[in-house]
Design a protein around this motif. Structure first.
Motif, PDB file in Angstrom:
ATOM      1  N   THR A 134      -2.560 -12.349  -4.134  1.00  0.00           N
ATOM      2  CA  THR A 134      -1.723 -11.851  -3.040  1.00  0.00           C
ATOM      3  C   THR A 134      -0.259 -11.886  -3.467  1.00  0.00           C
ATOM      4  O   THR A 134       0.088 -12.518  -4.482  1.00  0.00           O
ATOM      5  CB  THR A 134      -1.868 -12.703  -1.761  1.00  0.00           C
ATOM      6  OG1 THR A 134      -1.317 -14.004  -2.015  1.00  0.00           O
ATOM      7  CG2 THR A 134      -3.332 -12.839  -1.346  1.00  0.00           C
ATOM      8  N   VAL A 135       0.603 -11.272  -2.681  1.00  0.00           N
ATOM      9  CA  VAL A 135       2.038 -11.300  -2.966  1.00  0.00           C
ATOM     10  C   VAL A 135       2.559 -12.734  -2.898  1.00  0.00           C
ATOM     11  O   VAL A 135       3.409 -13.137  -3.705  1.00  0.00           O
ATOM     12  CB  VAL A 135       2.809 -10.384  -1.982  1.00  0.00           C
ATOM     13  CG1 VAL A 135       4.319 -10.540  -2.153  1.00  0.00           C
ATOM     14  CG2 VAL A 135       2.411  -8.920  -2.180  1.00  0.00           C
ATOM     15  N   MET A 164       7.204  -9.007   5.339  1.00  0.00           N
ATOM     16  CA  MET A 164       6.534 -10.272   4.990  1.00  0.00           C
ATOM     17  C   MET A 164       7.513 -11.449   5.014  1.00  0.00           C
ATOM     18  O   MET A 164       7.164 -12.555   4.623  1.00  0.00           O
ATOM     19  CB  MET A 164       5.920 -10.178   3.587  1.00  0.00           C
ATOM     20  CG  MET A 164       4.882  -9.106   3.396  1.00  0.00           C
ATOM     21  SD  MET A 164       4.357  -9.046   1.641  1.00  0.00           S
ATOM     22  CE  MET A 164       3.690  -7.375   1.549  1.00  0.00           C
ATOM     23  N   TYR A 226      -1.306  -5.218  -3.302  1.00  0.00           N
ATOM     24  CA  TYR A 226      -0.729  -4.733  -2.044  1.00  0.00           C
ATOM     25  C   TYR A 226      -0.694  -3.214  -2.074  1.00  0.00           C
ATOM     26  O   TYR A 226      -0.373  -2.611  -3.101  1.00  0.00           O
ATOM     27  CB  TYR A 226       0.702  -5.265  -1.846  1.00  0.00           C
ATOM     28  CG  TYR A 226       1.421  -4.550  -0.726  1.00  0.00           C
ATOM     29  CD1 TYR A 226       1.212  -4.907   0.608  1.00  0.00           C
ATOM     30  CD2 TYR A 226       2.280  -3.471  -0.989  1.00  0.00           C
ATOM     31  CE1 TYR A 226       1.830  -4.216   1.640  1.00  0.00           C
ATOM     32  CE2 TYR A 226       2.902  -2.779   0.043  1.00  0.00           C
ATOM     33  CZ  TYR A 226       2.673  -3.158   1.350  1.00  0.00           C
ATOM     34  OH  TYR A 226       3.267  -2.472   2.362  1.00  0.00           O
ATOM     35  N   LYS A 227      -1.034  -2.602  -0.935  1.00  0.00           N
ATOM     36  CA  LYS A 227      -0.937  -1.143  -0.781  1.00  0.00           C
ATOM     37  C   LYS A 227      -0.229  -0.844   0.539  1.00  0.00           C
ATOM     38  O   LYS A 227      -0.575  -1.404   1.578  1.00  0.00           O
ATOM     39  CB  LYS A 227      -2.334  -0.501  -0.791  1.00  0.00           C
ATOM     40  CG  LYS A 227      -2.277   1.026  -0.790  1.00  0.00           C
ATOM     41  CD  LYS A 227      -3.673   1.641  -0.961  1.00  0.00           C
ATOM     42  CE  LYS A 227      -4.366   1.764   0.365  1.00  0.00           C
ATOM     43  NZ  LYS A 227      -5.583   2.594   0.313  1.00  0.00           N
ATOM     44  N   SER A 228       0.760   0.057   0.510  1.00  0.00           N
ATOM     45  CA  SER A 228       1.580   0.363   1.683  1.00  0.00           C
ATOM     46  C   SER A 228       0.878   1.318   2.638  1.00  0.00           C
ATOM     47  O   SER A 228      -0.212   1.819   2.369  1.00  0.00           O
ATOM     48  CB  SER A 228       2.891   1.014   1.228  1.00  0.00           C
ATOM     49  OG  SER A 228       2.636   2.361   0.808  1.00  0.00           O
TER      50      SER A 228
END
Length: 302
Positions: A134-135, A164, A226-228
């Motif tokens: 994860t980020v 975030m 992560y995908k926006s």
């Protein structure tokens, strides 16, 4: 009756002549048109991808079209500001940056993906052999962005990180602008960054799949963490100051490219795009608002 016919014929001929003369007038005023595109890949890659399309445009417009490979996104914006670039292929954010800074341009077409959608995503890649899932796992690591004016490579990532509650400059050990989408992946490959922002359409259509096709990277070496949300597809924009009939001719040439120059059109996207469709300034208003928001973010953080 004969006199009326002759008069009508003369009127039609005069109209046609005037139209031809008008077209000739813009051709004399614009013996060369410059098309520039933002650097998604290295210069030779851009030249190879756009070469046949530029040849098609020259034939379709009946005037020389020259491809200019810009060093960075800002060079395309400044080229349109000073009028040396007549047509530009932008990312949504670099187009919005041009508008926000007062460049007088009109977006006229964008591409439609093979599945009929009209957008793409920003993703964060990590190496597949890394432990990051994860980020949050990337705190204190190095982030690779693309260019300050890149949509998927900077502006959307910063917008997402802000959601975030993450300030990139304090969360990551180092934030680096790599200059192009290809360079961002290469930096990740070479471990100079631990996470890299990039554009992604689908599993078989992304900057990474294009690099894999050119043997610059292996798709399986990377993983998305992560995908926006969907981002509107990139626009082509011409100078607002161009004559109306020249604008119409350019738009027509782009719209007809998938049928009149299929091989050249397919080369632009490795055959992944379906067609060009018309767009206008209204279509990109949300991206202009995003850029203004990101500017506010920077002011707050500085």
């Amino acid at each position: 009756m004969l006199t009326r016919r002759l008069a009508l014929g003369a009127a039609l001929a005069a109209t046609a002549f005037a139209g031809a003369a008008h077209a000739q007038s813009w051709k004399s005023a614009y013996p060369e048109l410059v098309l520039a595109v933002v650097p998604a890949e290295n210069a030779s890659g851009v030249t190879d991808r756009y070469g046949p399309f530029v040849e098609y445009l020259s034939q379709a417009l009946g005037t020389k079209v020259t491809l200019r490979v810009a060093n960075d996104y800002a060079a395309v914006i400044e080229g349109q500001r000073n009028g040396s670039i007549h047509i530009a292929g932008y990312g949504p954010a670099s187009y919005a940056r041009a508008v926000v800074t007062g460049v007088k341009i009109d977006p006229f077409v964008t591409s439609v993906n093979g599945d009929g959608t009209m957008g793409y995503y920003s993703v964060f890649y990590v190496r597949a052999d890394s432990p990051y899932k994860t980020v949050d796992d990337l705190k204190g690591k190095n982030l690779g962005l693309v260019d300050p004016n890149s949509t998927s490579g900077n502006n959307v990532p910063r917008f997402a990180l802000n959601k975030m509650k993450i300030n990139p400059e304090s969360f990551f050990a180092k934030v680096t602008y790599t200059g192009s989408h290809e360079n961002a992946v290469l930096a990740l490959q070479q471990k100079t960054v631990d996470v890299a922002a990039n554009w992604w359409n689908s599993e078989d259509d992304s900057n990474l799949t294009r690099m894999a096709k050119k043997s610059l990277a292996k798709k399986d070496d990377f993983r998305i963490v992560y995908k926006s949300d969907l981002i509107p597809n990139s626009p082509y924009a011409y100078l607002d100051s161009l004559p109306a009939d020249l604008k119409a001719a350019i738009t027509k040439a782009f719209l007809e490219a998938p049928t009149k120059a299929k091989a050249a059109f397919d080369k632009l996207s490795d055959g992944k795009d379906r067609e060009f469709v018309k767009v206008d300034t209204k279509y990109y208003e949300p991206v202009v608002e995003l850029i203004k928001f990101v500017d506010q973010l920077r002011k707050q953080k500085s």
